[in-house]
Design an enzyme around this catalytic site. Structure first.
Site, PDB file in Angstrom:
ATOM      1  N   LYS A   1      -7.291   5.716   8.977  1.00  0.00           N
ATOM      2  CA  LYS A   1      -8.243   4.738   9.615  1.00  0.00           C
ATOM      3  C   LYS A   1      -8.804   4.934  11.289  1.00  0.00           C
ATOM      4  O   LYS A   1      -9.481   5.416  11.238  1.00  0.00           O
ATOM      5  CB  LYS A   1      -7.155   3.458   9.410  1.00  0.00           C
ATOM      6  CG  LYS A   1      -7.209   3.117   8.530  1.00  0.00           C
ATOM      7  CD  LYS A   1      -6.208   1.931   8.254  1.00  0.00           C
ATOM      8  CE  LYS A   1      -5.988   1.065   7.059  1.00  0.00           C
ATOM      9  NZ  LYS A   1      -4.601   0.399   6.509  1.00  0.00           N
TER      10      LYS A   1
ATOM     11  N   ASP B   1      -7.347  -7.128  10.954  1.00  0.00           N
ATOM     12  CA  ASP B   1      -7.031  -7.014   9.390  1.00  0.00           C
ATOM     13  C   ASP B   1      -7.405  -8.672   8.187  1.00  0.00           C
ATOM     14  O   ASP B   1      -7.294  -8.656   7.535  1.00  0.00           O
ATOM     15  CB  ASP B   1      -5.264  -7.093   8.975  1.00  0.00           C
ATOM     16  CG  ASP B   1      -4.900  -5.532   8.156  1.00  0.00           C
ATOM     17  OD1 ASP B   1      -6.092  -4.987   7.841  1.00  0.00           O
ATOM     18  OD2 ASP B   1      -4.379  -4.865   8.635  1.00  0.00           O
TER      19      ASP B   1
ATOM     20  N   GLN C   1       0.503  -1.692   9.850  1.00  0.00           N
ATOM     21  CA  GLN C   1       0.572  -0.790   8.377  1.00  0.00           C
ATOM     22  C   GLN C   1       0.862  -0.936   7.534  1.00  0.00           C
ATOM     23  O   GLN C   1       2.289  -1.967   8.041  1.00  0.00           O
ATOM     24  CB  GLN C   1       0.385   0.600   8.215  1.00  0.00           C
ATOM     25  CG  GLN C   1      -0.039   1.334   6.886  1.00  0.00           C
ATOM     26  CD  GLN C   1      -1.503   1.500   6.493  1.00  0.00           C
ATOM     27  OE1 GLN C   1      -2.440   1.305   7.531  1.00  0.00           O
ATOM     28  NE2 GLN C   1      -0.977   0.551   5.323  1.00  0.00           N
TER      29      GLN C   1
END
Length: 297
Positions: free
Chosen positions: A53, A120, A97
């Site tokens: 990422k 997200d 994460q």
């Protein structure tokens, strides 16, 4: 023989578009998009995901800030980190994460991320906006990628097609169903307790599979010519000392029946990061009251 839907190639194209948008934001508005990535613990898979990422964000010109912590960090300490990032006007997107260590209250952490920085798309405000169709939510990345890949094969108009979503998770299945409804599909959500699951799947013009069970969906479950989007990624043993990645669909048998199918790896996976970067740019525009159309978003 099914056509392969190349998620890698589509993700590269989206990332190139993101790179152009970053340049336009800097040139026209003096805005430098920034993404903060928070990792707690030493989970090997999470470390790989975070590294990818950050690498792709930097390649697109998005400034990345990495926050790494030992696995013994507690919920309150992590909340302090999140609150600091929420208050930092230079940070446009925050990604924690998952999975977090078991002793951390993950729902509390997700709820603690400012909704307008939740790239997200997991915050209750964003999921509520997605459900209601009001406002401009930051949408979950994997479902976004699934819809883009379906359109890559079938064209932008998915109206009237019967979409079956196999899986009902909050991260993929449920938001994907809502996104497909917004595309004017007829949507069925199927799961482990669905009666005649095989028959339901075989009724789909588009079959989206996200159940986390390796090679569960066989070719006999698929309508001839259907588009199959396989979200699953599972590692299975091959012999005594080796393994390989497979999806939730039995690829070899599906290949003989489907009209188009995503491979694993190389299908949905690359799209998730590409959509994460795009969400970061949407967030940056919204936070600076910029109409995304002015920069090609």
């Amino acid at each position: 023989m099914a056509i392969l839907i190349d998620g890698k190639a589509t993700a590269v194209r989206l990332n190139q578009e993101s790179q152009r948008i970053v340049v336009a934001l800097k040139d026209k508005f003096g805005v430098a998009p920034a993404l903060a990535v928070v990792l707690v613990g030493q989970d090997p898979a999470s470390q790989v995901y975070v590294r990818n990422k950050i690498l792709q964000a930097e390649q697109a010109g998005i400034r990345s800030i990495e926050k790494r912590f030992d696995a013994n960090l507690d919920t309150d300490a992590l909340m302090e980190v999140i609150e600091g990032l929420n208050d930092d006007s230079a940070i446009n997107g925050i990604l924690v994460q998952l999975p977090l260590p078991a002793h951390i209250d993950a729902p509390k952490i997700i709820a603690g991320i400012a909704a307008h920085k939740d790239v997200d798309g997991f915050h209750i405000t964003n999921t509520g906006r997605l459900m209601s169709g009001e406002g401009r939510p930051l949408m979950p990345c994997t479902p976004q990628g699934c819809v883009i890949l379906a359109k890559e094969h079938l064209g932008n108009n998915l109206s009237g097609k019967h979409a079956v979503v196999l899986g009902r998770s909050n991260i993929v299945g449920k938001p994907l169903a809502i996104m497909l409804l917004q595309e004017h599909c007829t949507v069925t959500i199927a799961h482990s307790r669905t009666a005649d699951l095989e028959g339901v799947c075989r009724s789909a013009d588009m079959l989206f599979v996200a159940v986390g069970r390796p090679q569960m969906v066989k070719g006999s479950w698929i309508k001839p010519g259907a588009t199959v989007i396989d979200v699953g990624i599972n590692r299975i043993s091959v012999g005594e000392h080796s393994s390989r990645l497979v999806g939730d669909v039995d690829f070899d048998s599906a290949l003989e029946v489907a009209g188009a199918i995503t491979p694993v790896p190389g299908g949905v996976g690359p799209m998730t990061i590409a959509c994460l970067l795009r969400n970061t740019l949407v967030a940056a525009c919204d936070q600076h009251d910029i109409d995304g159309r002015e920069v090609g978003l």
